[in-house]
Each structure stands twice: as structure tokens, then as C-alpha cells.
Design a protein around this motif. Structure first.
Motif, short mmCIF file in Angstrom:
data_model
loop_
_atom_site.label_atom_id
_atom_site.label_comp_id
_atom_site.label_asym_id
_atom_site.label_seq_id
_atom_site.Cartn_x
_atom_site.Cartn_y
_atom_site.Cartn_z
N ASN A 1 -5.78 0.04 7.05
CA ASN A 1 -6.21 1.03 6.06
C ASN A 1 -6.06 2.48 6.52
OD1 ASN A 1 -6.91 -0.94 4.25
ND2 ASN A 1 -9.04 -1.05 4.94
N SER B 1 -4.02 2.68 -3.46
CA SER B 1 -4.56 2.11 -2.22
C SER B 1 -5.54 3.06 -1.57
CB SER B 1 -3.42 1.83 -1.24
OG SER B 1 -2.46 1.03 -1.84
N GLN C 1 0.83 -1.21 0.00
CA GLN C 1 0.00 0.00 0.00
C GLN C 1 0.86 1.25 0.00
OE1 GLN C 1 -2.86 -0.66 3.27
NE2 GLN C 1 -4.30 -1.30 1.70
N CYS D 1 -9.36 1.78 -1.07
CA CYS D 1 -9.85 1.66 0.30
C CYS D 1 -11.07 2.55 0.52
CB CYS D 1 -8.78 2.07 1.30
SG CYS D 1 -7.46 0.88 1.45
#
Lengths: 212, 212, 212, 212
Positions: free
Chosen positions: B162, B103, B96, B107
Motif C-alpha cells: 500500500n 486505490s 493499483q 487504502c
DNA sequence: TATGAATGAGGTTTCATTCAT
DNA sequence: GATGAATGAAACCTCATTCAT
């Protein structure tokens, strides 16, 4: 939180629901109007702008959000860091649970890097930073928390706090876990409080035995 | 990952950057074309659709993502759960980090509950679920991990994974932490590995002494 | 003057005609599109804005307008003021006559005091001022013209030059005079040249006998 | 001229000012309401329509305008054409000067060829035509005025009469001449009276020596 | 491979206006 | 006499997309 006009509130709720499933930009004013059962112009009458509607969502969300934090603030002197932090986690999760749609939307849209987001958000989040950082650092000083970088810890915590609301499709579709249900939220709450006890804190509290 | 055409790649990068700052729906084909320095029609030539561009982003992201998970899969028998999990965390964060824009976008956009998201995502995430759940449960069975709900743990973990990419404005604007920098990513990586050791695992590993 | 695209020109003509009878603000893009026989979007494709269409009208008008003045400018040294002025009046009236619709519209819309008008107009009119003022003052110095305020004279002249195009409904409806006809324009032209001879100039020229 | 209600007058003035700078169609009822400091509905209460407001402007303007002409009418027999014409010029310029905003607006909007304009205007202007034509023709018959086309002369005259009010941005921005000031209006008035004396009339009057 | 011209559908917003108060 | 809530129609404009080249 309390809307003066019933019509205004109706629009707000309709917008929220649509923003959640299609995103802010992906939702049209016409759709909102239709869902709210009012004329398009009425939305403009109350919120003046599509941007105004967005701002109203943000402000509504953060108003109460910051309230919760400020209540925690007042206990900074009297209570111990671990207890305060757990209380805050408890209240924040509860608040987000009770305002499911709004929280989902704000958490998500906040990740866009637009002007309005930056401006609205930063003020609130600076306050949040101050509180959380103080708690963590007090805990470290008192020898209760491990020596960790406060910033990294808070980012980690916030990631955990938002996840259930942010990725609710993921959780429900992939794990059959529904955070709209009290049951699951409570389980998740325990997990995070546990995190405070065994990850953040140096010695494992009695709670640990109950869960792990 | 490897784009046949330089033009196609140029468009992809331009789209990514715009999607990140304005969202998918908030970005127009014309804007992408302008940013990429090509004619609008050229985008249609390569991606056929705006939806095609979105899909391309998703597929590109998940292709490698699933690769990483599958490498972890192969070690399920040979290595111990804690090590495997830490390896996966390591590789995912690295991936990521190296595909920062992509990413961030995936996400974020994954949190929208549209048809295309649901379809594309679920396949990949089910695989992910199988792997992570297996690791956690093996760890519990082996008496290495605490007895926690695998689902809740994974959700917690994914939130943490994340967060740095999702809320990069937050982290940079409020905490001056830049996850585009190796340094901060490495720090964060350590923290999550540490989480595996002291939160997930029953006994604190030697790593603990090094950090806490 | 020469439009690259036939479509662009078609739109321009349709717009002009409508602007004239309904005013700029009173005319909608849809009406223009319909009159031009194109899709609304096509107008935006070529002129980007309603404002862009307005600006295009102004620029088109003044480009040639200033051309005429500049030709007069070059003769400042060689010819006598009276002759130059009459030549300019002659060419300006001819130009406005040949671009009836455009002239009508610009003369009218120029009287609105908006940003765009102010900006576009002032540049051109300052040039015009310089030329006309110079001519008048030279004439006075040479003892050919009466000692009058150049400013007042020019304002008077401009009022006379625009009137036939500005108030064409008035002239046609009330006086049955049609300045779209060569005949009437020529008559009016003579009248203004005569004004130069008997009002501006000290001694009445031979022309006077022909008319008065 | 005399408004019964202070509120009605307030609205009228606000409308006038806005109509002048943005045109009739370019001005919205809300803007007028805001400028007047009343609610939008109040405008409808007093003027019933946007069209009603426009008509009120026209009627207010022409009521007094025609008064001035009719006073001139009465002197047709007793006084000489030159004197009457100069008196009319004097009073008209005075009137327009004293009702600057209104005159500016009406002169401008009259140039639009809409239904309402055509209807309202024509009646008044026919009266005007009758008076001015009679004066000019009487002058010619009496051998005082040169043998010119009455129509062309009147059109010329009207152009000169309106110019200071129509193009006030032009005169102020380009020439630094402000017809809101008594001084400049008086100068212009002299010029037009002079025009009667030297252009219209066969022999130059004593005034000429004073100016030229 | 890449483009410019053109479009139909639909976006946000503004408009004049009404009605109950 | 004056207002705020609400509206339908239409304003300007942008969108993704197509097609001939």
C-alpha cells in the motif's frame, strides 16, 4: 510533549481519540469539547483554530520523531549501518507504540494532500530521508548491504513501519493481532530487524538462526 | 467497473479525485458536483446518498481486487507458493497502479474505523487472509519458506503493497519517485518479488544475483 | 431594480429595514431570515454571503443613482448649468424619497471605511464628481455662478442632499419633520433649488421673491 | 474630556479609531484591547460594558458640544443673529476638527435608530434646536434673515456641518480634500459663513466681495 | 435524466462577559 | 489596577438532502 495546561492536554487527548475513529474532517469541535468536558470556546482559546489543533498534533508527533532520528544521526560515524538502522527501527516502533493514538492519526492524515500537511511534513521528512539514505548508502559502500535503490528501500521500510498503526482495525479484526500490546509489537520489531539482516544485508546474521 | 451512464462515471471520477486530496468527510457534495460539471441533485439521483458514493467506491475497488486474489486461489494446488505469491504481488500492484486514484482513496479511508468501513472491508479481507495465509503456510510446510508467523508476514507485506499509493505525496515530494509512472512501479515490483525470494524463502533464488 | 425572484426581493426588503434600524453589523442573518419569513440558508442561497447582501444593496442603489446623473450629463451642452443642477437635485431627492430605506442605509454605511465600501463607492462617485464639477465650472466660466471652489461646493451640496435621509430620527424626533412625506421633501427640494439661485448664482432669480 | 487614567484614555482612543473604520457593532472588544495594548478584561474594568464605552463616547462628545452652544446662548440678547450663528458655526467646526475621530464616529452612529442613541441624543439635540431656532427666528423678525422655515434651514445647516466628518473617505478619495487639515476646514468654514451672509441674510455682507 | 429552489441540522468561529488571582 | 482562563450564547456559514418540475 509536556503540556503547560491540564485543560489543553485534556483537549488534545480527546481530539486525538476522535480524530482516530472519525478522521479529522469527520470530527466536530463540539464533539471534541464534549469528550474533553470543556466548552467549545475553550478549544479555540488554546488552539485558536481547528487547523491549529491539527498542526499541534503534527508538531507534537514529529518533534519526538525527529529526536529519535537525530540520536541515530550522531552514531553515524561510530557504529555500523546495520546496527544503527536496527536501533532506529527499534526506537521508532517503540515511540509509535507508546503514542499509539497520535501515531495512528498522523500516519493516516499525512496521506491527505493538503497545504498544511505538505508544509509541516516535508521539513521533517527531508531530515529523515537524509539520515536513512546515508545509512543505506554507507552500508552499500561498506559492502554490508546489497546494492539496492536507497529510495525504494526506504519507502518499503516506511510502509512496514506504519502498517501496524495505520491499519489497526485490519490487524485486529482480521488477524486478531493487537499492536497496542507489547507482545505483538516486539514480534513485529524482530521481524523488521530480521528484514535488515536477511533482506538488506548480504550475509545472514546469527539472529536469523534464532528466528527462521 | 463499467459504468452504465457517462454522467455517473463523470461524478465518480470527480469524487475520487476530491476524496483523495481532501478526504471523504472533507469533500462536499457541492464540490463534487461542481468538479463533475453537474447539478448536486444529479449525484443524489445516481448514488442516492453520500454514503452510497462511498460504498460505490469501495465495492468498485474490491470487486476487481478480489478477482485477482481468486485467480491466485485457483492455482493453489498446481503452482508453487513462491510463484503464486509473486504473481499476486504483480497483479495487485498493477491493479493499483492502473486505478491509482481509487486505490489511494480506499487504502487511506479503510484506516478509519467507521461502521461502513468495518462492514464492507472485513468480508473482502477475510477472503484475502484465507488465501495469503494458506500460501504462506503451504510454503512453510513444503520447507520453501522460512518459519515465520503468517500473520506478521502478511501485515508486513500489505504495508509494503500500500505504501506507494498511500503516501504518494511523501514519495514524490521527498524522493522524487512517482508511482504513477510504469518505471517506478516496475522497480518496486521487482523489490517485492525479491523480498519473496530472499526474505520469505529459505534459499536465495537466481533472481538475487541479477539484482543484489 | 427588478428582482427575478420574489423570495430574493422579500429578503432584500427585510434586510434593508433591519440594516436601517440596527446597522449592517448589528443585524444578524437570523433576524433577516425571520423578518423575511424564510430559512437562513435561503439568504445564503441567493446572496452567498452577508457581504454579498451588502454589495447587492450598494449596487442596486447606485445603479439608478448613476442613471439619474447620466441623464443630466446628456443635457450638459444644451441646457444652462443652473437648470441642469436644479433638475439633478430634483431627481436625486425624488429617487431617495422613493427608495427611502435603501437610501438611508447606503448613505449611512458608505461612511464606514471598509474595503468593500471603498471599492464599490469610488467608481460611482468619480462619475458623479465629473458631472457636478463640470456643471459648476461651466457655470462659473459663463459668469452665472459665483467663483467658488467646485470641490467645496459639491461637498456642501452632498451634505444637504443626504441629511434628510441620514438623520431621519433627528428630523422626526427633534423637529417633527418627516421626509417620508411628499410635503416635506418638496419643501426641502425648493430650499435646495433656492440655494442654487441665491447662493451659487450671482444674480438672484425670480424664484427668490416667491420664497424669501 | 480629561481622563483620570492613562490606560482608560488609551482604550478610549483605540476604540474610537476602530469604531470609525468598522462601526460600533463591527468592532469587537478584543480588537480594541489589542489596539490599546491591554487585556480585554481591563476594558471591562474601566467601562464595565461595551455599551458603557459607547455611552462614554457620546457623553464626551456632547459635553463640549453643548458647551459651545451654551456660550452662543448667552449672547442671544447682546449680539446680532448673523454674528452669533457664524460664531457657532466657527466653534462647532473647530471642535469637530479638533476631535476628528470622535466627531466622525458620533455623527455616524447617531444615525442608527437604537434605544441608547435615541435617549442620549434627544436631550442634547433639543437644546440645540432651541438655540438655533431662536437665532433664526430672531433674525427673521429683525428683518435680517429671509423668511424661511427654521426647521428646514437648521436641517440644511446640520447636513453641511457634518458632511466633512461623516464622509471623509468620500472627500479625500474623490476630491483630495482632507478635513484633517486646518487649511481645508478653514475654507469650508468660510463657505458656511458665506452661506449665512448670502443665503440666509437678505443683503449680502462685505465678506461676499472678498470671496465671490 | 437532470435541475433549481429551499431547508433543517449542525459546522466553525467569535462575541461579550465573568471570575479567581 | 490589570490579567489569563474559561464560558454560554449567538454569530456566519456549509452541509447533505428533498421536492416540484
Amino acid at each position: 510533549m509536556v503540556n503547560q495546561s491540564a485543560t489543553k492536554e485534556k483537549i488534545f487527548q480527546a481530539a486525538l481519540s476522535l480524530f482516530n475513529s472519525k478522521g479529522y474532517s469527520g470530527t466536530s469541535m463540539r464533539e471534541i469539547a464534549k469528550a474533553a468536558g470543556v466548552n467549545v470556546s475553550t478549544i479555540f482559546y488554546y488552539y485558536s483554530d481547528k487547523g491549529g489543533l491539527l498542526e499541534y498534533c503534527f508538531v507534537t508527533y514529529f518533534e519526538e520523531y525527529i529526536n529519535i532520528l537525530e540520536k541515530g544521526m550522531k552514531q553515524l560515524e561510530s557504529a555500523d549501518p546495520s546496527t544503527i538502522l536496527k536501533k532506529i527501527i527499534h526506537h521508532l516502533l517503540d515511540y509509535q507504540y507508546q503514542n499509539y493514538q497520535l501515531s495512528r492519526f498522523v500516519c493516516r492524515e499525512v496521506s491527505i494532500d493538503s497545504q498544511i500537511v505538505r508544509e509541516t511534513m516535508t521539513t521533517y521528512f527531508r531530515k529523515e530521508r537524509y539520515l536513512l539514505q546515508t545509512i543505506i548508502e554507507k552500508g552499500i559502500e561498506a559492502g554490508v548491504f546489497r546494492k539496492l535503490s536507497a529510495g525504494i528501500v526506504v519507502i518499503q521500510l516506511k510502509g512496514m513501519l506504519n502498517q501496524p498503526f495505520l491499519n489497526s482495525i485490519y490487524t485486529s479484526e482480521v488477524w486478531n493481532i493487537y499492536f497496542q500490546d507489547r507482545y505483538y509489537i516486539d514480534q513485529y520489531k524482530k521481524q523488521l530487524e530480521y528484514w535488515v539482516d536477511v533482506f538488506l544485508s548480504k550475509k545472514t546474521s546469527p539472529v536469523e538462526k534464532a528466528i527462521g
